[in-house]
Scaffold this active site. Structure first.
Site, short mmCIF file in Angstrom:
data_model
loop_
_atom_site.label_atom_id
_atom_site.label_comp_id
_atom_site.label_asym_id
_atom_site.label_seq_id
_atom_site.Cartn_x
_atom_site.Cartn_y
_atom_site.Cartn_z
N ASP A 215 38.54 -104.67 22.06
CA ASP A 215 38.29 -106.25 21.67
C ASP A 215 38.28 -107.20 23.10
OD1 ASP A 215 36.71 -108.01 20.33
OD2 ASP A 215 38.00 -107.96 19.15
N SER A 239 33.65 -113.08 17.64
CA SER A 239 32.60 -111.88 17.12
C SER A 239 31.62 -111.56 16.09
CB SER A 239 33.94 -110.75 17.24
OG SER A 239 34.55 -110.59 18.41
N GLN A 289 29.02 -105.23 21.60
CA GLN A 289 29.19 -105.93 20.85
C GLN A 289 28.81 -107.50 21.27
OE1 GLN A 289 32.83 -108.86 21.65
NE2 GLN A 289 33.81 -107.34 19.86
#
Length: 301
Positions: A215, A239, A289
């Site tokens: 991340d 996110s 993502q």
């Protein structure tokens, strides 16, 4: 590096952070980030949810993929509960579903798939990017300190503390990340990462640490073509979802190259992809993502 914390202390803290405690047959809790401020780091919630899923997986099966949706921003200082559903157990594959919640409100849904290791048809049609080795790059922390000095009073005390907090992950970037650069550039970045000290020999923990580190830097890749940064207060973002495919075993305490790119942004969102390679040039994991990404509108005086 903090005067009071050695690399071993930092990694031991990361292991504790990613160790879930069983509260029932399918329910778990996990510790909070010591001294955490503001919103919980998304990689932490993903990794803890994966650990909860792994704790209920059938013996001999290993996680090969996960898909997660962020529903609400988690708050530091509030316990997170992880409820696991055992949706499927087969001879070769199994599936687990996890809901992470704070104060009764879901903050993340995660589904993980498990497979019994087996031999099979194999090919690897992606080459590791040609980038300087980590030994030739300075730790990102040095660049973070330079950023704090450059921005000075434009950063709040909380922002300054977050940027300078000693980290259990050593990251070394060969490009300028979005928070270091204000000139628009191609949406690609390359960062080496590993824990600052050795981890226990637990493959499930190494997968969780890789999920945690995945991340970092990812959403910022889609900001590069715009020359804007969350760190400088120019963007608002979060996110939305996160997916990982684990292709082969890897140690998170050995150098891994995280190559990210962002083929598209628009409609208030940015889409990002990541490839993680070991030092031998083998692809060990793939990541995708999408996140909310909006230009911050300055309030009128």
């Amino acid at each position: 590096m903090s005067e009071n914390k050695t690399p071993e202390d930092l990694v031991a803290g990361l292991v504790r952070l990613l160790t879930v405690t069983r509260e029932g047959e399918n329910s778990f809790t996990a510790p909070q980030q010591p001294g955490g401020v503001g919103r919980v780091f998304g990689g932490q919630v993903i990794a803890q949810a994966l650990q909860a899923a792994q704790a209920t997986a059938p013996a001999g099966l290993e996680a090969h993929s996960l898909h997660a949706y962020f529903l609400r921003g988690g708050k530091e200082g509030v316990d997170i509960a992880y409820a696991t559903a055992r949706d499927f157990d087969g001879r070769s594959f199994a599936n687990r579903r996890v809901v992470a919640a704070q104060e009764g409100q879901p903050i993340l849904n995660l589904t993980a798939s498990f497979q019994r290791p087996e031999d099979g048809l194999s090919h690897d049609d992606t080459a590791m990017p040609d980038t300087p080795p980590p030994e030739d790059l300075e730790p990102d922390m040095a660049q973070r300190r330079a950023l704090v000095e450059r921005l000075g009073e434009r950063m709040s005390d909380d922002q300054r503390a977050l940027v300078l907090r000693p980290r259990p992950i050593d990251m070394r970037t060969s490009d300028k990340l979005h928070w270091m650069n204000s000139e628009p550039r191609a949406p690609r970045a390359h960062s080496w990462f590993r824990t600052v000290a050795a981890l226990p020999d637990d493959p499930a923990l190494h997968r969780a640490v890789i999920a945690y580190a995945s991340d970092y830097t990812l959403l910022g890749t889609s900001a590069l073509p715009h020359g804007l940064s969350w760190m400088r207060g120019e963007l608002v973002g979060a996110s939305l979802d996160h997916a990982i495919w684990f292709h082969r075993p890897a140690r998170a305490d050995e150098w891994l190259l995280y190559a990210t790119d962002a083929p598209w942004s628009g409609g208030g969102r940015g889409f990002n992809r990541g490839r993680i390679f070991n030092r031998a040039g083998q692809l060990v994991a793939s990541v995708a993502q999408e996140g909310m990404m909006r230009k911050r509108v300055k309030k009128a005086d």
